[in-house]
Design a protein around this motif. Structure first.
Motif, PDB file in Angstrom:
ATOM      1  N   LEU A 182       4.984  48.909   9.460  1.00 14.41           N
ATOM      2  CA  LEU A 182       4.176  49.724  10.364  1.00 14.41           C
ATOM      3  C   LEU A 182       3.372  50.774   9.608  1.00 14.41           C
ATOM      4  CD1 LEU A 182       6.675  50.252  13.316  1.00 14.41           C
ATOM      5  CD2 LEU A 182       4.512  49.022  13.384  1.00 14.41           C
ATOM      6  N   VAL A 183       4.000  51.393   8.613  1.00 11.99           N
ATOM      7  CA  VAL A 183       3.291  52.410   7.829  1.00 11.99           C
ATOM      8  C   VAL A 183       2.155  51.771   7.041  1.00 11.99           C
ATOM      9  CG1 VAL A 183       3.474  54.072   5.928  1.00 11.99           C
ATOM     10  CG2 VAL A 183       5.255  53.988   7.690  1.00 11.99           C
ATOM     11  N   LEU A 184       2.425  50.617   6.442  1.00 12.08           N
ATOM     12  CA  LEU A 184       1.379  49.939   5.677  1.00 12.08           C
ATOM     13  C   LEU A 184       0.215  49.542   6.585  1.00 12.08           C
ATOM     14  CD1 LEU A 184       0.523  48.906   2.916  1.00 12.08           C
ATOM     15  CD2 LEU A 184       1.738  46.777   3.399  1.00 12.08           C
ATOM     16  N   ARG A 185       0.524  49.020   7.771  1.00 10.41           N
ATOM     17  CA  ARG A 185      -0.542  48.662   8.720  1.00 10.41           C
ATOM     18  C   ARG A 185      -1.342  49.905   9.111  1.00 10.41           C
ATOM     19  NH1 ARG A 185      -2.290  44.483  12.236  1.00 10.41           N
ATOM     20  NH2 ARG A 185      -4.238  45.334  13.056  1.00 10.41           N
ATOM     21  N   TRP A 186      -0.651  51.023   9.331  1.00  6.75           N
ATOM     22  CA  TRP A 186      -1.353  52.260   9.695  1.00  6.75           C
ATOM     23  C   TRP A 186      -2.254  52.746   8.568  1.00  6.75           C
ATOM     24  CZ3 TRP A 186      -1.190  57.248   7.638  1.00  6.75           C
ATOM     25  CH2 TRP A 186      -1.890  58.212   8.366  1.00  6.75           C
ATOM     26  N   LEU A 187      -1.812  52.578   7.328  1.00  6.77           N
ATOM     27  CA  LEU A 187      -2.652  52.968   6.191  1.00  6.77           C
ATOM     28  C   LEU A 187      -3.950  52.157   6.173  1.00  6.77           C
ATOM     29  CD1 LEU A 187       0.045  53.363   3.395  1.00  6.77           C
ATOM     30  CD2 LEU A 187      -1.369  55.185   4.352  1.00  6.77           C
ATOM     31  N   VAL A 188      -3.889  50.933   6.709  1.00  6.07           N
ATOM     32  CA  VAL A 188      -5.077  50.077   6.761  1.00  6.07           C
ATOM     33  C   VAL A 188      -6.006  50.492   7.895  1.00  6.07           C
ATOM     34  CG1 VAL A 188      -5.908  47.725   7.147  1.00  6.07           C
ATOM     35  CG2 VAL A 188      -3.909  48.119   5.686  1.00  6.07           C
ATOM     36  N   ASP A 189      -5.447  50.635   9.114  1.00  3.14           N
ATOM     37  CA  ASP A 189      -6.341  50.843  10.267  1.00  3.14           C
ATOM     38  C   ASP A 189      -6.306  52.254  10.858  1.00  3.14           C
ATOM     39  OD1 ASP A 189      -4.019  50.950  11.854  1.00  3.14           O
ATOM     40  OD2 ASP A 189      -4.157  48.848  12.421  1.00  3.14           O
ATOM     41  N   ARG A 190      -5.327  53.080  10.471  1.00 10.35           N
ATOM     42  CA  ARG A 190      -5.169  54.460  10.962  1.00 10.35           C
ATOM     43  C   ARG A 190      -5.131  54.525  12.490  1.00 10.35           C
ATOM     44  NH1 ARG A 190      -5.704  58.011   6.474  1.00 10.35           N
ATOM     45  NH2 ARG A 190      -5.321  56.628   4.695  1.00 10.35           N
ATOM     46  N   ASP A 191      -4.565  53.511  13.105  1.00 15.72           N
ATOM     47  CA  ASP A 191      -4.440  53.472  14.559  1.00 15.72           C
ATOM     48  C   ASP A 191      -3.063  54.022  14.946  1.00 15.72           C
ATOM     49  OD1 ASP A 191      -4.302  52.913  17.260  1.00 15.72           O
ATOM     50  OD2 ASP A 191      -5.249  50.943  17.080  1.00 15.72           O
ATOM     51  N   SER A 192      -2.995  55.346  15.132  1.00 16.56           N
ATOM     52  CA  SER A 192      -1.706  55.982  15.416  1.00 16.56           C
ATOM     53  C   SER A 192      -1.173  55.606  16.784  1.00 16.56           C
ATOM     54  CB  SER A 192      -1.849  57.505  15.314  1.00 16.56           C
ATOM     55  OG  SER A 192      -2.085  57.889  13.975  1.00 16.56           O
ATOM     56  N   ALA A 193      -2.061  55.421  17.750  1.00 17.73           N
ATOM     57  CA  ALA A 193      -1.609  55.044  19.096  1.00 17.73           C
ATOM     58  C   ALA A 193      -0.886  53.702  19.060  1.00 17.73           C
ATOM     59  CB  ALA A 193      -2.797  54.991  20.049  1.00 17.73           C
ATOM     60  N   ALA A 194      -1.457  52.743  18.350  1.00 21.21           N
ATOM     61  CA  ALA A 194      -0.827  51.431  18.232  1.00 21.21           C
ATOM     62  C   ALA A 194       0.489  51.534  17.464  1.00 21.21           C
ATOM     63  CB  ALA A 194      -1.764  50.451  17.538  1.00 21.21           C
ATOM     64  N   ALA A 195       0.512  52.384  16.459  1.00 17.91           N
ATOM     65  CA  ALA A 195       1.731  52.552  15.668  1.00 17.91           C
ATOM     66  C   ALA A 195       2.861  53.117  16.520  1.00 17.91           C
ATOM     67  CB  ALA A 195       1.463  53.469  14.479  1.00 17.91           C
ATOM     68  N   LEU A 196       2.553  54.087  17.365  1.00 15.23           N
ATOM     69  CA  LEU A 196       3.589  54.684  18.211  1.00 15.23           C
ATOM     70  C   LEU A 196       4.114  53.683  19.234  1.00 15.23           C
ATOM     71  CD1 LEU A 196       2.098  58.247  18.743  1.00 15.23           C
ATOM     72  CD2 LEU A 196       4.099  57.635  17.373  1.00 15.23           C
ATOM     73  N   ILE A 197       3.237  52.834  19.760  1.00 16.90           N
ATOM     74  CA  ILE A 197       3.691  51.777  20.675  1.00 16.90           C
ATOM     75  C   ILE A 197       4.644  50.831  19.943  1.00 16.90           C
ATOM     76  CG2 ILE A 197       2.952  49.734  21.966  1.00 16.90           C
ATOM     77  CD1 ILE A 197       0.375  51.277  22.637  1.00 16.90           C
ATOM     78  N   ALA A 198       4.279  50.485  18.701  1.00 11.35           N
ATOM     79  CA  ALA A 198       5.136  49.596  17.903  1.00 11.35           C
ATOM     80  C   ALA A 198       6.471  50.261  17.595  1.00 11.35           C
ATOM     81  CB  ALA A 198       4.422  49.212  16.612  1.00 11.35           C
ATOM     82  N   LEU A 199       6.466  51.573  17.367  1.00 11.90           N
ATOM     83  CA  LEU A 199       7.719  52.290  17.114  1.00 11.90           C
ATOM     84  C   LEU A 199       8.623  52.244  18.345  1.00 11.90           C
ATOM     85  CD1 LEU A 199       6.529  55.473  15.162  1.00 11.90           C
ATOM     86  CD2 LEU A 199       7.755  53.491  14.248  1.00 11.90           C
ATOM     87  N   ASP A 200       8.026  52.381  19.529  1.00 16.11           N
ATOM     88  CA  ASP A 200       8.825  52.285  20.753  1.00 16.11           C
ATOM     89  C   ASP A 200       9.388  50.870  20.929  1.00 16.11           C
ATOM     90  OD1 ASP A 200       8.412  54.930  21.357  1.00 16.11           O
ATOM     91  OD2 ASP A 200       6.796  54.570  22.790  1.00 16.11           O
ATOM     92  N   ASP A 201       8.605  49.864  20.543  1.00 17.63           N
ATOM     93  CA  ASP A 201       9.110  48.485  20.585  1.00 17.63           C
ATOM     94  C   ASP A 201      10.297  48.328  19.631  1.00 17.63           C
ATOM     95  OD1 ASP A 201       7.186  47.747  22.411  1.00 17.63           O
ATOM     96  OD2 ASP A 201       5.825  46.893  20.922  1.00 17.63           O
TER      97      ASP A 201
END
Length: 211
Positions: A182-201
């Motif tokens: 998730l962190v690596l994906r965020w470093l690529v797209d900086r989509d924090s909203a999507a990252a937080l949804i994935a964290l809840d998943d």
């Protein structure tokens, strides 16, 4: 002329300067002369403390481990008090709070997050080339994060009065693997909203491993 410092203080100063260079410019930019210039010392002083770049990267990896672990400990430690819930709902609440508590640290330190991946890759490449000590840094990095995560998961389960169905060490390993991705994906797209949804998943999946 650089102020004379005790050896341990000078070493710590050099490591901090090395961390800044590597985080901002990448591991390839970290060489002895730029480090000396940035720290305001002679190249000889750098070589006195770090025989070569391999030694410097090994020490830098150790420093990164300590910093990452401290960040995890602080984030997890703030979110392990029960909120009036019990059982699985309490576990879900604790896990979500603790895991989401890490995210502001990630967002605030993108260069350091990238450096963690770089140092791991460098250590593994050096291990493949025969430098077993360098490879041990990557192993220690993950072992230390495993230990922090196991402690957090164990405390959450205790306070929620639930039991992990899967051995907690396996749960921790799975959680960290997901977080790394998730962190690596965020470093690529900086989509924090999507990252937080994935964290809840991720929290939902982890909760399913307890009863």
């Amino acid at each position: 002329m650089a102020k004379k410092l005790p050896a341990d203080e000078r070493r710590a100063q050099l490591l901090e300067a090395a961390l800044m260079i590597a985080a901002e410019q990448g591991v390839d930019a970290l060489t002895m002369r730029p480090l000396a210039a940035d720290a305001g010392v002679s190249p000889g002083i750098v070589h006195y403390h770090f025989h070569d770049k391999d030694t410097l990267l090994t020490e830098l990896g150790e420093t990164q481990i300590l910093q990452v672990n401290e960040g995890m400990r602080l984030a997890f430690g703030q979110y392990t008090e029960p909120s009036g819930l019990t059982g699985i709902p309490a576990l879900e609440d604790l896990l979500r709070a603790g895991i989401r508590g890490l995210w502001p640290i990630v967002e605030a330190t993108p260069h350091h997050q990238l450096l963690a991946y770089e140092l791991t890759a460098q250590a593994l490449r050096r291990r493949s080339a025969g430098n077993l000590a360098a490879g041990a840094i990557a192993e220690r990095q993950y072992s230390a994060m495993d230990a922090e995560t196991v402690a957090f998961l164990t405390l959450c389960a205790t306070r929620a009065d639930v039991t992990w169905i899967t051995p907690v060490e396996q749960v921790a390993r799975f959680a960290l693997a997901c977080m790394n991705g998730l962190v690596l994906r965020w470093l690529v797209d900086r989509d924090s909203a999507a990252a937080l949804i994935a964290l809840d998943d991720l929290v939902q999946i982890l909760t399913s491993k307890a009863r």
